[in-house]
Design a protein around this motif. Structure first.
Motif, mmCIF file in Angstrom:
data_model
loop_
_atom_site.group_PDB
_atom_site.id
_atom_site.type_symbol
_atom_site.label_atom_id
_atom_site.label_comp_id
_atom_site.label_asym_id
_atom_site.label_seq_id
_atom_site.Cartn_x
_atom_site.Cartn_y
_atom_site.Cartn_z
ATOM 1 N N VAL A 220 0.981 -1.213 0.009
ATOM 2 C CA VAL A 220 0.194 -0.196 -0.145
ATOM 3 C C VAL A 220 0.777 0.803 -0.207
ATOM 4 C CG1 VAL A 220 -1.407 1.295 1.869
ATOM 5 C CG2 VAL A 220 -1.826 -0.870 1.190
ATOM 6 N N LEU A 221 1.625 1.213 0.716
ATOM 7 C CA LEU A 221 2.996 2.670 1.019
ATOM 8 C C LEU A 221 3.205 2.740 -0.594
ATOM 9 C CD1 LEU A 221 4.607 4.233 1.971
ATOM 10 C CD2 LEU A 221 5.894 2.478 2.473
ATOM 11 N N VAL A 222 4.158 1.751 -0.899
ATOM 12 C CA VAL A 222 4.483 1.950 -2.462
ATOM 13 C C VAL A 222 3.117 2.452 -3.717
ATOM 14 C CG1 VAL A 222 6.820 0.303 -2.167
ATOM 15 C CG2 VAL A 222 4.331 0.070 -3.623
ATOM 16 N N LYS A 223 1.751 1.867 -3.226
ATOM 17 C CA LYS A 223 1.123 2.508 -4.320
ATOM 18 C C LYS A 223 0.844 4.364 -4.072
ATOM 19 C CE LYS A 223 -1.752 2.060 -7.649
ATOM 20 N NZ LYS A 223 -1.078 2.760 -8.718
ATOM 21 N N ALA A 224 0.175 4.419 -2.460
ATOM 22 C CA ALA A 224 0.184 5.802 -2.524
ATOM 23 C C ALA A 224 1.633 6.203 -2.603
ATOM 24 C CB ALA A 224 -0.463 5.665 -0.990
ATOM 25 N N PHE A 225 2.781 5.763 -2.132
ATOM 26 C CA PHE A 225 3.253 6.855 -3.309
ATOM 27 C C PHE A 225 4.078 7.165 -4.265
ATOM 28 C CE2 PHE A 225 7.779 6.919 -4.373
ATOM 29 C CZ PHE A 225 8.522 8.083 -3.430
ATOM 30 N N GLU A 226 3.660 6.214 -5.381
ATOM 31 C CA GLU A 226 3.501 6.833 -6.733
ATOM 32 C C GLU A 226 2.403 7.557 -7.137
ATOM 33 O OE1 GLU A 226 5.978 3.047 -7.989
ATOM 34 O OE2 GLU A 226 3.253 2.607 -7.881
ATOM 35 N N GLU A 227 1.028 7.339 -6.769
ATOM 36 C CA GLU A 227 0.024 8.423 -6.821
ATOM 37 C C GLU A 227 0.367 10.181 -6.175
ATOM 38 O OE1 GLU A 227 -3.639 5.971 -5.607
ATOM 39 O OE2 GLU A 227 -3.250 4.720 -7.237
ATOM 40 N N TYR A 228 0.811 9.699 -5.090
ATOM 41 C CA TYR A 228 1.018 11.314 -4.887
ATOM 42 C C TYR A 228 1.996 12.164 -5.012
ATOM 43 C CZ TYR A 228 -2.250 11.881 -0.943
ATOM 44 O OH TYR A 228 -3.822 11.711 0.177
ATOM 45 N N ALA A 229 2.700 11.226 -5.558
ATOM 46 C CA ALA A 229 4.231 11.768 -6.598
ATOM 47 C C ALA A 229 3.885 12.560 -7.828
ATOM 48 C CB ALA A 229 5.329 10.415 -6.905
ATOM 49 N N TYR A 230 2.799 11.555 -8.318
ATOM 50 C CA TYR A 230 2.130 11.611 -9.580
ATOM 51 C C TYR A 230 1.799 12.831 -9.563
ATOM 52 C CZ TYR A 230 0.200 10.959 -14.615
ATOM 53 O OH TYR A 230 -0.766 11.449 -15.036
ATOM 54 N N SER A 231 0.345 13.091 -8.833
ATOM 55 C CA SER A 231 -0.369 14.128 -8.329
ATOM 56 C C SER A 231 0.438 16.078 -7.667
ATOM 57 C CB SER A 231 -1.500 14.432 -7.629
ATOM 58 O OG SER A 231 -1.129 13.582 -6.272
ATOM 59 N N GLY A 232 1.947 15.167 -7.842
ATOM 60 C CA GLY A 232 2.403 16.590 -7.221
ATOM 61 C C GLY A 232 2.247 17.027 -5.136
ATOM 62 N N GLU A 233 1.207 16.009 -5.005
ATOM 63 C CA GLU A 233 0.547 16.026 -3.333
ATOM 64 C C GLU A 233 1.878 15.483 -2.212
ATOM 65 O OE1 GLU A 233 -3.058 15.426 -4.117
ATOM 66 O OE2 GLU A 233 -3.264 16.849 -5.031
ATOM 67 N N LEU A 234 2.747 14.820 -2.546
ATOM 68 C CA LEU A 234 3.517 14.447 -1.624
ATOM 69 C C LEU A 234 3.854 14.737 -0.357
ATOM 70 C CD1 LEU A 234 4.611 11.302 -1.351
ATOM 71 C CD2 LEU A 234 6.937 11.966 -2.438
ATOM 72 N N GLU A 235 3.564 14.192 0.030
ATOM 73 C CA GLU A 235 3.556 14.806 2.106
ATOM 74 C C GLU A 235 3.518 13.275 3.064
ATOM 75 O OE1 GLU A 235 2.791 15.992 5.372
ATOM 76 O OE2 GLU A 235 0.346 15.642 4.545
ATOM 77 N N TRP A 236 4.586 13.579 4.616
ATOM 78 C CA TRP A 236 4.729 13.178 5.269
ATOM 79 C C TRP A 236 3.328 12.637 5.289
ATOM 80 C CZ3 TRP A 236 8.548 10.075 5.839
ATOM 81 C CH2 TRP A 236 9.955 10.004 4.917
ATOM 82 N N GLY A 237 2.953 13.745 6.571
ATOM 83 C CA GLY A 237 1.449 12.945 7.514
ATOM 84 C C GLY A 237 0.394 12.568 6.514
ATOM 85 N N GLY A 238 0.352 13.303 4.657
ATOM 86 C CA GLY A 238 -0.796 12.925 4.444
ATOM 87 C C GLY A 238 -0.922 10.937 3.260
ATOM 88 N N LEU A 239 0.537 11.678 3.154
ATOM 89 C CA LEU A 239 1.001 9.943 2.741
ATOM 90 C C LEU A 239 0.738 8.792 3.791
ATOM 91 C CD1 LEU A 239 2.575 7.807 0.458
ATOM 92 C CD2 LEU A 239 4.314 8.529 1.345
ATOM 93 N N PHE A 240 1.328 8.649 4.920
ATOM 94 C CA PHE A 240 1.175 8.022 5.787
ATOM 95 C C PHE A 240 -0.082 7.946 6.109
ATOM 96 C CE2 PHE A 240 5.405 8.105 5.353
ATOM 97 C CZ PHE A 240 5.773 7.052 5.087
ATOM 98 N N GLY A 241 -1.476 8.877 7.196
ATOM 99 C CA GLY A 241 -2.687 9.126 6.733
ATOM 100 C C GLY A 241 -3.035 8.073 6.127
ATOM 101 N N VAL A 242 -3.117 8.431 5.404
ATOM 102 C CA VAL A 242 -3.935 7.580 3.927
ATOM 103 C C VAL A 242 -3.616 5.562 3.251
ATOM 104 C CG1 VAL A 242 -4.201 6.767 1.117
ATOM 105 C CG2 VAL A 242 -3.919 9.497 1.817
ATOM 106 N N VAL A 243 -2.107 5.737 3.863
ATOM 107 C CA VAL A 243 -1.946 4.415 4.200
ATOM 108 C C VAL A 243 -2.366 4.012 5.057
ATOM 109 C CG1 VAL A 243 0.412 2.532 4.739
ATOM 110 C CG2 VAL A 243 0.532 4.104 3.342
ATOM 111 N N LYS A 244 -2.273 4.548 6.447
ATOM 112 C CA LYS A 244 -2.941 4.103 7.866
ATOM 113 C C LYS A 244 -4.332 3.751 7.400
ATOM 114 C CE LYS A 244 -4.244 6.000 12.226
ATOM 115 N NZ LYS A 244 -4.269 7.016 13.211
ATOM 116 N N ASP A 245 -5.416 4.323 7.182
ATOM 117 C CA ASP A 245 -6.669 4.306 6.393
ATOM 118 C C ASP A 245 -7.429 3.214 5.921
ATOM 119 O OD1 ASP A 245 -7.411 6.401 7.841
ATOM 120 O OD2 ASP A 245 -7.531 7.761 6.081
ATOM 121 N N VAL A 246 -6.239 2.824 4.489
ATOM 122 C CA VAL A 246 -6.590 1.702 3.621
ATOM 123 C C VAL A 246 -6.030 0.737 4.254
ATOM 124 C CG1 VAL A 246 -5.965 0.456 1.671
ATOM 125 C CG2 VAL A 246 -5.648 3.605 1.276
ATOM 126 N N ILE A 247 -5.513 0.268 4.919
ATOM 127 C CA ILE A 247 -4.518 -1.116 5.687
ATOM 128 C C ILE A 247 -5.823 -1.151 7.304
ATOM 129 C CG2 ILE A 247 -3.751 -1.897 7.431
ATOM 130 C CD1 ILE A 247 -2.135 -1.699 4.737
#
Length: 390
Positions: A220-247
């Motif tokens: 889940v981490l690598v997929k979220a990382f790739e998607e957020y990087a693609y959109s230009g919205e990569l940020e520590w709290g946002g990335l791992f917040g999404v990973v937390k919610d998905v898991i």
């Protein structure tokens, strides 16, 4: 890179002097018979979709990669303790610790963070994730992140559904938005970040994914990382917040990652001027630890390849670097370019042709050495993964 002798350190000093470094400390239990290929593949995915991509993005800002990839029979609590304790960093460096393996919370109580087994079963030798974070944080790097992908279940031990992903068998490409988003996340923050893939009393799950068997958290981490990087919205709290919610949602609350962020915005360090002299790759001191010696080769070779493909360099400097690199290969050496995932060979050529291509390329972001075969203290076969500007 596992440093064995003082002489090896001395050889490295000219390469790292006045350079900013991103340190990757990965400890992955790939030998446990209970998880089979899950952690083996998890390591591959972590490097192919996260570590190598980040290194490619921050390279043009003058950041060299110091990879200390500990897995297989080399993994042990003592090895982890030694590397964490002896790591030297500078004030503008970035330090990322990532563990994949068995863990436990131990008895109820104490802090919320797990303890890591590090490929052994003795409960007296567990490495607390919080201890690792505190040790690394105290070293004074600009950014420190500590991530433990392990169980956090309660045990009588004293305390001291899956998203679908696509496999990429070709080269890695980064758009300007992806590259700049990654640079901002890793180079324009300061402070520390601590994460566990499971809350106290919980296990960390794994199983089959389209990328192969691996732990769900890293997937889940690598997929979220790739998607957020693609959109230009990569940020520590946002990335791992999404990973937390998905898991948490996918497991019905049976696994909920936890993290504490103490990060704040910071200015990126100035990009250092490239060296005008070629980087000399000296063979590491011979040791019985072949895997460690090969990692030293790969790290040193990576620095020289960075210099070779640096488009800020003059043509003469790049030619000089190419000439220096040719010295460390056997006459019939072969270089294989591997795809981002799996063991698919994208391209194969002689070492001379490979070096010549890199010396004139203007679209390469990073060339990552991933495996070598040594013959007579020279490289007879090299496998690399390439990241291109898109």
């Amino acid at each position: 890179m596992i440093r064995k002798l003082i002489i090896a350190l001395v050889c490295l000093l000219p390469m790292f002097a006045n350079a900013q470094t991103i340190h990757w400390l990965t400890f992955i239990d790939t030998t446990d018979p209970n998880v089979g290929k899950i952690d083996v593949n998890g390591r591959e995915v972590l490097y192919n979709h996260f570590v190598n991509v980040v290194n490619a993005a921050v390279k043009e800002k003058g950041y060299k990669a110091n990879i200390q990839d500990v897995y297989g029979t080399a993994l042990s609590p003592q090895k982890c303790k030694d590397i964490v304790t002896n790591l030297n960093v500078a004030s503008n460096d970035v330090v990322i610790f990532y563990y994949i393996g068995h863990g436990t919370h131990g008895t109820v109580g104490g802090d919320v963070w797990p303890m890591m087994f590090m490929a052994q079963d003795d409960p007296n030798k567990l490495i607390p994730l919080k201890w690792v974070h505190d040790q690394l944080k105290a070293k004074g790097a600009k950014l420190t992140a500590t991530i433990g992908m392990c169980c956090n279940v309660y045990q009588p031990i004293k305390r001291s559904s899956t998203p679908s992903f696509s496999v990429n068998y070709g080269n890695t490409y980064l758009t300007d938005i992806e590259k700049e988003s990654i640079q901002k996340m890793f180079l324009e923050n300061k402070g520390d970040f601590l994460l566990s893939s499971a809350s106290p009393g919980q296990s960390s799950g794994g199983g089959d994914t389209a990328l192969g068997p691996m732990d769900f958290f890293t997937c889940v981490l690598v997929k979220a990382f790739e998607e957020y990087a693609y959109s230009g919205e990569l940020e520590w709290g946002g990335l791992f917040g999404v990973v937390k919610d998905v898991i948490n949602e996918a497991t019905g609350g049976q696994q909920t990652p936890i993290f504490v962020s103490n990060l704040s915005q910071a200015s990126a360090a100035p990009t250092p001027t490239p060296t005008s002299t070629p980087v000399v790759v000296t063979p590491p001191a011979s040791t019985p630890a072949v895997a460690s010696t090969n990692q030293e080769w790969l790290n040193r070779l990576g620095i020289a390849l960075d210099n070779l493909i640096d488009i800020r360099q003059s043509e003469n400097v790049r030619i000089s670097q190419a000439t220096e690199l040719e010295k460390i290969f056997t006459p019939n050496a072969i270089v294989k370019v591997m795809g981002q995932d799996g063991n698919v060979v994208v391209d194969k050529s002689s070492a001379d042709d490979f070096i010549g291509r890199l010396a004139t390329s203007r679209i390469l972001l990073k060339v990552t050495p991933v495996n070598i075969v040594i013959s007579g203290n020279k490289i007879s076969e090299l496998k690399v993964k390439e990241t291109y500007k898109k």
